[in-house]
Design an enzyme around this catalytic site. Structure first.
Site, PDB file in Angstrom:
ATOM      1  N   CYS A   1      26.739  37.121 -17.963  1.00  0.00           N
ATOM      2  CA  CYS A   1      25.692  36.844 -16.962  1.00  0.00           C
ATOM      3  C   CYS A   1      25.777  37.820 -15.783  1.00  0.00           C
ATOM      4  CB  CYS A   1      25.785  35.404 -16.455  1.00  0.00           C
ATOM      5  SG  CYS A   1      25.471  34.159 -17.732  1.00  0.00           S
ATOM      6  N   ARG A   2      26.712  37.564 -14.866  1.00  0.00           N
ATOM      7  CA  ARG A   2      26.704  38.318 -13.604  1.00  0.00           C
ATOM      8  C   ARG A   2      27.125  39.775 -13.735  1.00  0.00           C
ATOM      9  NH1 ARG A   2      30.476  34.092 -10.729  1.00  0.00           N
ATOM     10  NH2 ARG A   2      31.187  34.044 -12.908  1.00  0.00           N
ATOM     11  N   SER A   3      28.253  40.023 -14.411  1.00  0.00           N
ATOM     12  CA  SER A   3      28.727  41.418 -14.420  1.00  0.00           C
ATOM     13  C   SER A   3      27.861  42.362 -15.263  1.00  0.00           C
ATOM     14  CB  SER A   3      30.210  41.519 -14.792  1.00  0.00           C
ATOM     15  OG  SER A   3      30.475  41.017 -16.074  1.00  0.00           O
TER      16      SER A   3
ATOM     17  N   CYS B   1      33.166  39.548 -14.007  1.00  0.00           N
ATOM     18  CA  CYS B   1      32.931  38.114 -13.774  1.00  0.00           C
ATOM     19  C   CYS B   1      33.782  37.343 -14.763  1.00  0.00           C
ATOM     20  CB  CYS B   1      31.442  37.776 -13.888  1.00  0.00           C
ATOM     21  SG  CYS B   1      30.735  38.108 -15.520  1.00  0.00           S
TER      22      CYS B   1
ATOM     23  N   ASN C   1      31.444  37.840 -18.683  1.00  0.00           N
ATOM     24  CA  ASN C   1      30.830  39.154 -18.970  1.00  0.00           C
ATOM     25  C   ASN C   1      29.535  39.013 -19.787  1.00  0.00           C
ATOM     26  OD1 ASN C   1      31.712  42.290 -20.652  1.00  0.00           O
ATOM     27  ND2 ASN C   1      30.612  42.006 -18.768  1.00  0.00           N
TER      28      ASN C   1
ATOM     29  N   ASP D   1      28.224  31.378 -10.002  1.00  0.00           N
ATOM     30  CA  ASP D   1      28.188  31.307 -11.463  1.00  0.00           C
ATOM     31  C   ASP D   1      26.930  30.545 -11.884  1.00  0.00           C
ATOM     32  OD1 ASP D   1      28.543  30.699 -14.119  1.00  0.00           O
ATOM     33  OD2 ASP D   1      30.634  30.085 -13.912  1.00  0.00           O
TER      34      ASP D   1
HETATM   35  P1  4NP Z   1      29.467  34.960 -16.128  1.00  0.00           P
HETATM   36  O1  4NP Z   1      28.922  33.489 -16.475  1.00  0.00           O
HETATM   37  O2  4NP Z   1      30.903  34.793 -15.715  1.00  0.00           O
HETATM   38  O3  4NP Z   1      28.579  35.391 -15.008  1.00  0.00           O
HETATM   39  O4  4NP Z   1      29.290  35.786 -17.406  1.00  0.00           O
HETATM   40  C1  4NP Z   1      29.591  32.601 -17.313  1.00  0.00           C
HETATM   41  C2  4NP Z   1      29.513  32.751 -18.671  1.00  0.00           C
HETATM   42  C3  4NP Z   1      30.157  31.845 -19.493  1.00  0.00           C
HETATM   43  C4  4NP Z   1      30.874  30.794 -18.953  1.00  0.00           C
HETATM   44  C5  4NP Z   1      30.969  30.657 -17.572  1.00  0.00           C
HETATM   45  C6  4NP Z   1      30.317  31.568 -16.752  1.00  0.00           C
HETATM   46  N1  4NP Z   1      31.508  29.846 -19.806  1.00  0.00           N
HETATM   47  O5  4NP Z   1      32.120  28.897 -19.281  1.00  0.00           O
HETATM   48  O6  4NP Z   1      31.463  29.999 -21.025  1.00  0.00           O
END
Ligand code: 4NP
Length: 161
Positions: free
Chosen positions: A14-16, A9, A12, A126
């Site tokens: 939340c989703r992944s 993602c 790294n 997201d």
């Molecule tokens: P992820 O979520 O891609 O599922 O880990 C996010 C984590 C951080 C951010 C965006 C999405 N950020 O903008 O910091």
């Protein structure tokens, strides 16, 4: 040889890591932890070294999944190391393939939601800037996609062996 899966993602956190830990849970339940290896990474460097997001961990815990991990950034060498690279959304998909200069790894990269059988969404949204329902939705989608993915990997392995 073990089959190696990499979930990717943006951050790294939340989703992944959710996908990685849900998949590990299913793989363990099926007794295939030696045959199927799971890891995760982010396309960005934003959160390198961080543990999974607390809000994501809380949503996973409600479904009996504990999130463990430390964020790392996707690297070109991952194309060689992994058999299948699962992008959470289309932006992740594009960012991964933008690193494939020789255009030889396209077949290894797939959208995670392509493995869903009960949900119609094409991307794992997201959840970072939204409320708790977004995190719950991520877990719901990933439970579905990981089940489909496990069936796919098992069928792939059977056709090879
Ligand atoms: P992820 O979520 O891609 O599922 O880990 C996010 C984590 C951080 C951010 C965006 C999405 N950020 O903008 O910091």
């Amino acid at each position: 040889m073990a089959y190696k899966l990499l979930f990717v993602c943006l951050g790294n956190i939340c989703r992944s890591p959710s996908a990685e830990n849900i998949m590990k849970h299913l793989v363990n339940q099926t007794g295939l932890s030696k045959e199927i290896i799971c890891d995760s990474a982010g396309t960005s460097s934003y959160h390198i070294g961080s543990p999974p997001d607390r809000r994501m961990s809380a949503a996973a815990k409600l479904r009996g999944i504990q999130l463990v991990g430390e964020a790392r950034q996707f690297q070109r060498s991952d194309f060689e190391k992994f058999d299948l690279i699962l992008a959470m959304d289309r932006e992740n998909y594009r960012d991964i393939l933008a690193l494939d200069r020789s255009q030889q790894y396209k077949d290894k990269v797939k959208l995670m939601c392509d493995f869903c059988t009960r949900h119609n969404l094409k991307e794992v949204p997201d959840p970072y800037y939204g409320g708790p329902e977004g995190f719950n939705q991520v877990i719901d989608l990933l439970l579905d996609a990981c089940e489909g993915l496990l069936n796919y990997v098992i069928s792939q392995q059977q056709s090879v062996n």
